[in-house]
Write an enzyme that holds these catalytic residues in place. Structure first.
Site, short mmCIF file in Angstrom:
data_model
loop_
_atom_site.label_atom_id
_atom_site.label_comp_id
_atom_site.label_asym_id
_atom_site.label_seq_id
_atom_site.Cartn_x
_atom_site.Cartn_y
_atom_site.Cartn_z
N PRO A 274 12.54 3.31 6.56
CA PRO A 274 12.51 3.00 8.00
C PRO A 274 12.23 1.54 8.32
O PRO A 274 12.57 1.06 9.40
CB PRO A 274 11.37 3.90 8.51
CG PRO A 274 11.24 4.99 7.51
CD PRO A 274 11.57 4.36 6.20
N THR B 143 0.82 -1.21 0.00
CA THR B 143 0.00 0.00 0.00
C THR B 143 0.86 1.27 0.00
O THR B 143 0.33 2.37 0.10
CB THR B 143 -0.95 0.03 1.21
OG1 THR B 143 -0.17 -0.05 2.42
CG2 THR B 143 -1.93 -1.14 1.17
N PRO C 9 -8.23 8.34 5.45
CA PRO C 9 -9.29 7.84 4.55
C PRO C 9 -8.73 7.25 3.26
O PRO C 9 -9.28 6.27 2.73
CB PRO C 9 -10.13 9.10 4.28
CG PRO C 9 -9.91 9.97 5.47
CD PRO C 9 -8.49 9.72 5.88
N LYS D 278 20.60 -1.77 3.23
CA LYS D 278 20.24 -2.67 2.13
C LYS D 278 21.27 -3.79 1.98
O LYS D 278 20.91 -4.94 1.73
CB LYS D 278 20.15 -1.89 0.82
CG LYS D 278 18.98 -0.92 0.73
CD LYS D 278 18.89 -0.35 -0.68
CE LYS D 278 17.66 0.53 -0.84
NZ LYS D 278 17.47 0.96 -2.24
N ASN E 192 17.05 2.16 -10.62
CA ASN E 192 17.51 3.53 -10.79
C ASN E 192 16.46 4.53 -10.30
O ASN E 192 15.85 4.31 -9.27
CB ASN E 192 17.99 3.75 -12.22
CG ASN E 192 19.25 2.94 -12.49
OD1 ASN E 192 20.28 3.16 -11.87
ND2 ASN E 192 19.16 1.96 -13.41
N PRO F 62 -7.66 3.71 14.17
CA PRO F 62 -8.52 4.90 14.08
C PRO F 62 -7.81 6.10 13.46
O PRO F 62 -8.46 7.03 12.96
CB PRO F 62 -8.90 5.17 15.54
CG PRO F 62 -8.81 3.82 16.20
CD PRO F 62 -7.66 3.13 15.53
N ASP F 63 -6.46 6.09 13.51
CA ASP F 63 -5.70 7.20 12.94
C ASP F 63 -5.38 7.01 11.46
O ASP F 63 -4.78 7.89 10.83
CB ASP F 63 -4.38 7.38 13.71
CG ASP F 63 -4.61 7.77 15.16
OD1 ASP F 63 -5.60 8.49 15.42
OD2 ASP F 63 -3.82 7.36 16.02
N PRO G 165 -2.32 -3.60 10.52
CA PRO G 165 -3.76 -3.36 10.68
C PRO G 165 -4.08 -1.87 10.63
O PRO G 165 -3.28 -1.03 11.07
CB PRO G 165 -4.07 -3.94 12.06
CG PRO G 165 -2.94 -4.89 12.35
CD PRO G 165 -1.74 -4.32 11.67
N LEU G 166 -5.23 -1.55 10.08
CA LEU G 166 -5.70 -0.16 10.12
C LEU G 166 -6.01 0.23 11.57
O LEU G 166 -6.37 -0.61 12.39
CB LEU G 166 -6.94 0.01 9.25
CG LEU G 166 -6.72 -0.16 7.74
CD1 LEU G 166 -8.06 -0.17 7.02
CD2 LEU G 166 -5.84 0.96 7.19
#
Length: 318
Positions: free
Chosen positions: A85, A10, A41, A131, A151, A37-38, A34-35
């Site tokens: 991160p 995503t 939309p 990496k 690249n 409340p913060d 998991p989604l």
């Protein structure tokens, strides 16, 4: 048809990977946090969109080892599109792949510079070292892999360098890093994703480095600006930022603000993307699939003129 799971599906480049996987009719999975409340939309909407397209979304944390092992036993190919991160958490993916024992290919989150062949300024070097740690862990575990050096993300850097709009109506300053003559490689994200899905399932690319360096997409900043001026009908004031200023900023700016300027120095001043010759065991992606073709830079700029290009965004470094 290989079943593909995408970590970071995503996120910025991950969204392109998911759509590319679906376009080739692969059963496609996403492992995502998991989604809450913060959650925005747009995040909720994107997951709903992917589910409606047939994507299986598994919500879980990276530390949920048994859950990841169970999920991985349902798929064949693992692609990580995690942001900077999250790079270290790929060690947890490696552990889960080892435990699952069935994965045919792992593509770690790379898709940028070929980190084993360049040495940029320290802030960017610290990112590349993360990496390299993942690469060495994959090799130590003897997992089947493909490393993708894609690249520059084309739309990302056109937005960054030229800050275009669908209907440009004002002149603006454009910053040129260094002399503007250094060559780099600019590939549209949609193409990067399509080629990545193809190489992930291609036996020729197993345990190989695949470099996305189509000759027609090698360009300099000055050439890119001239092309954009001709296409947009605008004339821009060019402001040069010399080598020394970028180096100084990389030393003076706090972490992580010093990372972007170090990346700019690497790409547009040092020319790291074009600083090495292809080795005989490297694979150049544009030669692999006659049915696919990289979008030209001219075609990429047309997307901005027509308003169909991805919107501006900035990479996360912490």
């Amino acid at each position: 048809m290989e079943k593909i799971i995408i970590y970071g599906g995503t996120g910025y480049i991950g969204k392109f990977m998911v759509r590319a996987s679906l376009s080739f009719s692969h059963p496609t999975f996403i492992y995502a946090r998991p989604l809450t409340p913060d959650s925005t939309p747009s995040s909720v909407q994107l997951r709903e969109e992917f589910r409606s397209m047939g994507v299986t979304i598994i919500e879980g944390e990276m530390e949920e080892h048994e859950k990841m092992v169970s999920v991985l036993r349902q798929v064949d190919v693992v692609i990580s599109a995690l942001s900077v991160p999250m790079y270290p958490s790929q060690l947890l993916i490696i552990d889960a792949i080892k435990a699952a024992g069935n994965i045919k290919r792992f593509l770690p989150s790379e898709f940028g510079s070929e980190e084993d062949r360049i040495k940029p300024l320290p802030p960017f070097e610290s990112v590349l070292e993360k990496k390299r740690i993942i690469r060495r862990a994959i090799e130590a575990a003897e997992l089947p892999y493909t490393y993708v050096s894609a690249n520059c993300f084309g739309a990302y850097f056109v937005n960054y360098l030229l800050h275009p709009s669908p209907h440009p109506n004002r002149d603006d300053d454009i910053v040129i890093y260094g002399t503007g003559e250094t060559k780099f490689v600019l590939n549209y994200e949609e193409d990067i994703a399509k080629y990545t899905i193809k190489v992930a399932c291609d036996p020729r690319c197993c345990n190989r480095i695949v470099i996305y360096r189509p000759p027609k997409n090698i360009i300099s900043q000055n050439e890119l600006i001239s092309l954009w001026e001709a296409k947009s009908g605008l004339s821009f004031k060019k402001v040069h930022m010399p080598d020394e200023q970028l180096v100084r900023l990389s030393q003076e700016l706090p972490q992580p603000q010093n990372i972007p300027v170090s990346i700019l120095h690497s790409i547009f001043v040092k020319g790291d993307l074009m600083s090495y010759e292809m080795r005989k065991d490297d694979i150049e992606a544009s030669n692999l699939y006659p049915e696919l073709e990289f979008t030209s830079i001219d075609g990429l700029l047309d997307l901005f003129i027509s308003g169909r290009a991805p919107p501006p965004t900035l990479a996360e470094f912490e």
